[in-house]
Design an enzyme around this catalytic site. Structure first.
Site, PDB file in Angstrom:
ATOM      1  N   HIS A  14       0.865  -1.193   0.000  1.00  0.00           N
ATOM      2  CA  HIS A  14       0.000   0.000   0.000  1.00  0.00           C
ATOM      3  C   HIS A  14       0.893   1.232   0.000  1.00  0.00           C
ATOM      4  CE1 HIS A  14      -3.859   2.053   1.694  1.00  0.00           C
ATOM      5  NE2 HIS A  14      -3.127   2.900   1.013  1.00  0.00           N
ATOM      6  N   HIS A  16       1.360   4.900  -2.436  1.00  0.00           N
ATOM      7  CA  HIS A  16       1.015   5.742  -3.585  1.00  0.00           C
ATOM      8  C   HIS A  16       2.294   6.412  -4.063  1.00  0.00           C
ATOM      9  CE1 HIS A  16      -3.338   5.469  -2.612  1.00  0.00           C
ATOM     10  NE2 HIS A  16      -2.859   5.312  -1.379  1.00  0.00           N
ATOM     11  N   HIS A 194      -9.454   0.919  -1.502  1.00  0.00           N
ATOM     12  CA  HIS A 194      -9.442   1.564  -0.188  1.00  0.00           C
ATOM     13  C   HIS A 194     -10.867   1.463   0.375  1.00  0.00           C
ATOM     14  CE1 HIS A 194      -5.641   3.161  -1.498  1.00  0.00           C
ATOM     15  NE2 HIS A 194      -5.520   4.005  -0.487  1.00  0.00           N
ATOM     16  N   GLU A 197     -11.252   3.249   5.741  1.00  0.00           N
ATOM     17  CA  GLU A 197     -10.217   4.154   6.271  1.00  0.00           C
ATOM     18  C   GLU A 197     -10.964   5.211   7.094  1.00  0.00           C
ATOM     19  OE1 GLU A 197      -8.203   6.482   3.261  1.00  0.00           O
ATOM     20  OE2 GLU A 197      -6.578   7.088   4.616  1.00  0.00           O
ATOM     21  N   ASP A 275       1.746   4.045   2.816  1.00  0.00           N
ATOM     22  CA  ASP A 275       0.711   4.881   2.187  1.00  0.00           C
ATOM     23  C   ASP A 275       1.339   6.045   1.396  1.00  0.00           C
ATOM     24  OD1 ASP A 275      -1.901   5.440   1.491  1.00  0.00           O
ATOM     25  OD2 ASP A 275      -2.529   6.176   3.453  1.00  0.00           O
ATOM     26  N   ASP A 276       1.632   7.147   2.081  1.00  0.00           N
ATOM     27  CA  ASP A 276       2.204   8.348   1.445  1.00  0.00           C
ATOM     28  C   ASP A 276       3.379   8.827   2.302  1.00  0.00           C
ATOM     29  OD1 ASP A 276       0.005   8.890  -0.667  1.00  0.00           O
ATOM     30  OD2 ASP A 276      -1.118   8.647   1.198  1.00  0.00           O
TER      31      ASP A 276
HETATM   32  N1  LIG Z   1      -4.644   7.338   2.349  1.00  0.00           N
HETATM   33  C1  LIG Z   1      -5.284   7.569   1.202  1.00  0.00           C
HETATM   34  N2  LIG Z   1      -6.607   7.351   1.139  1.00  0.00           N
HETATM   35  C2  LIG Z   1      -7.274   7.590   0.006  1.00  0.00           C
HETATM   36  N3  LIG Z   1      -6.706   8.044  -1.091  1.00  0.00           N
HETATM   37  C3  LIG Z   1      -5.387   8.273  -1.086  1.00  0.00           C
HETATM   38  N4  LIG Z   1      -4.561   8.718  -2.035  1.00  0.00           N
HETATM   39  C4  LIG Z   1      -3.325   8.787  -1.512  1.00  0.00           C
HETATM   40  N5  LIG Z   1      -3.355   8.401  -0.233  1.00  0.00           N
HETATM   41  C5  LIG Z   1      -4.631   8.062   0.056  1.00  0.00           C
HETATM   42 ZN   LIG Z   2      -3.725   4.753   0.376  1.00  0.00          ZN
END
Ligand SMILES: Nc1ncnc2[nH]cnc12
Ligand SMILES: [Zn+2]
EC number: 3.5.4.2
Length: 317
Positions: A14, A16, A194, A197, A275-276
């Site tokens: 996971h 991006h 997703h 969340e 994630d990011d």
């Molecule tokens: N945590 C996240 N949830 C939904 N969309 C995303 N795009 C990038 N990170 C995300």
């Molecule tokens: Zn994500």
């Protein structure tokens, strides 16, 4: 413990790619592409990384992605992430990218894909990191637009292992994308989404039953629905959990309150992911380490989490 966690062989499921854009690279690409930025320097931009919810983060994430213009930019972004993988013993990765974030700005689909795919190929050959790319639809846009993105992807279909669903969750349930996911599956794509969340357990049910996903991205709100928990445990459906993301976006107020280890002990196939990472303060090892620091994760639990990530790969290395 950090070094031990770093050395553990693991997969990241996971991530991006646009969320791995570090401020230093963002500024370098802005200069290369002669783009004026609203922030004076790297520190000011990093200072803006304080979010109360998913949407506040997404607004900055889409703004940051605007510096990505050329095939070389997408290559450099992906290559920088793969270097982090190498440094943290991530031996396999299944990154997402959001084509619509770029095609809606006039960047051709193949420019984005060629840059990313070129770096992933070099990552396999030069770093020994295997990968499977996931094309993610933006759920705040229409299903029709997702169909158009799938049309654009078809000539390159061998470049992907799966389609996914991301962006603003609330108000955009998986059911909105049932037909485009049906079509993607009939074309041979695996599916992930997703769900859970910020959104309720009902969205996880829909992702499983309507989109027929192989894995749930996030899924932490499954714990609110006992029948859903039983299904996830019985069917061993993997969850790609992102602890630092969840605390940065206030899904949990503090890491002490995160439910990942409770899920692990109940038999859920949970995995640890970043994630990011450029926005949330760390890559996969930092996520593991936060679980150790704040939740007392043991070495045995870390080994099981890492093994889950290897078992939950869509692509066998
Ligand atoms: N945590 C996240 N949830 C939904 N969309 C995303 N795009 C990038 N990170 C995300
Ligand atoms: Zn994500």
């Amino acid at each position: 413990m950090y070094d031990w966690l770093n050395a553990l062989p693991k997969a990241e499921l996971h991530l991006h790619l646009e969320g791995s854009l570090e401020p230093e690279l963002l500024f370098a690409l802005a200069e290369r592409n002669k783009i004026a930025l609203p922030w004076n320097d790297v520190e000011t931009l990093r200072g803006a990384y304080a979010f109360n919810n998913l949407q506040e983060f997404l607004d900055l994430y889409y703004q940051g992605a605007d510096v990505l213009r050329t095939e070389q930019d997408f290559y450099d972004l992906t290559w920088a992430y793969l270097q982090r993988c190498k440094a943290q013993n991530v031996i396999h990765t299944e990154p997402f990218f959001d084509p619509q974030t770029h095609t809606d700005r006039g960047i051709p689909f193949e420019v984005v894909l060629n840059g990313i795919a070129g770096a992933l190929k070099d990552g396999q050959q030069q770093l020994g990191i295997s990968s499977g790319l996931i094309l993610s639809f933006l759920r705040h846009l229409s299903e029709e637009e997702a169909h158009k993105t799938l049309d654009q992807a078809m000539p390159f279909r061998d470049a992907f292992i799966a389609v996914g669903l991301d962006s603003s969750e609330m108000g955009h349930p998986p059911s909105k994308f049932q037909r485009v996911f049906d079509r993607a599956r009939s074309e041979g794509f695996l599916t992930v989404a997703h769900a859970g969340e910020e959104g309720p357990p009902e969205y996880i049910w829909e992702a499983l039953d309507l989109l027929k996903i192989q894995r749930i991205d996030h899924g932490v709100r499954a714990i609110e629905d006992e029948r859903l928990m039983q299904r996830i445990i019985d069917e061993q459906i993997p969850l790609t959990v992102c602890p630092l993301s969840n605390t940065k976006l206030c899904v949990f107020d503090h890491m002490r309150e995160h439910n990942i280890l409770e899920m692990l002990e109940r038999g859920v196939k949970v995995t640890v992911n970043s994630d990011d990472p450029a926005y949330f303060g760390g890559y996969v090892t930092e996520n593991f380490h936060a679980l150790h620091t704040h939740l007392g994760m043991t070495e045995d639990q870390a080994k099981r989490l890492a093994q889950n990530s290897l078992d939950a790969r869509l692509v066998r290395a």
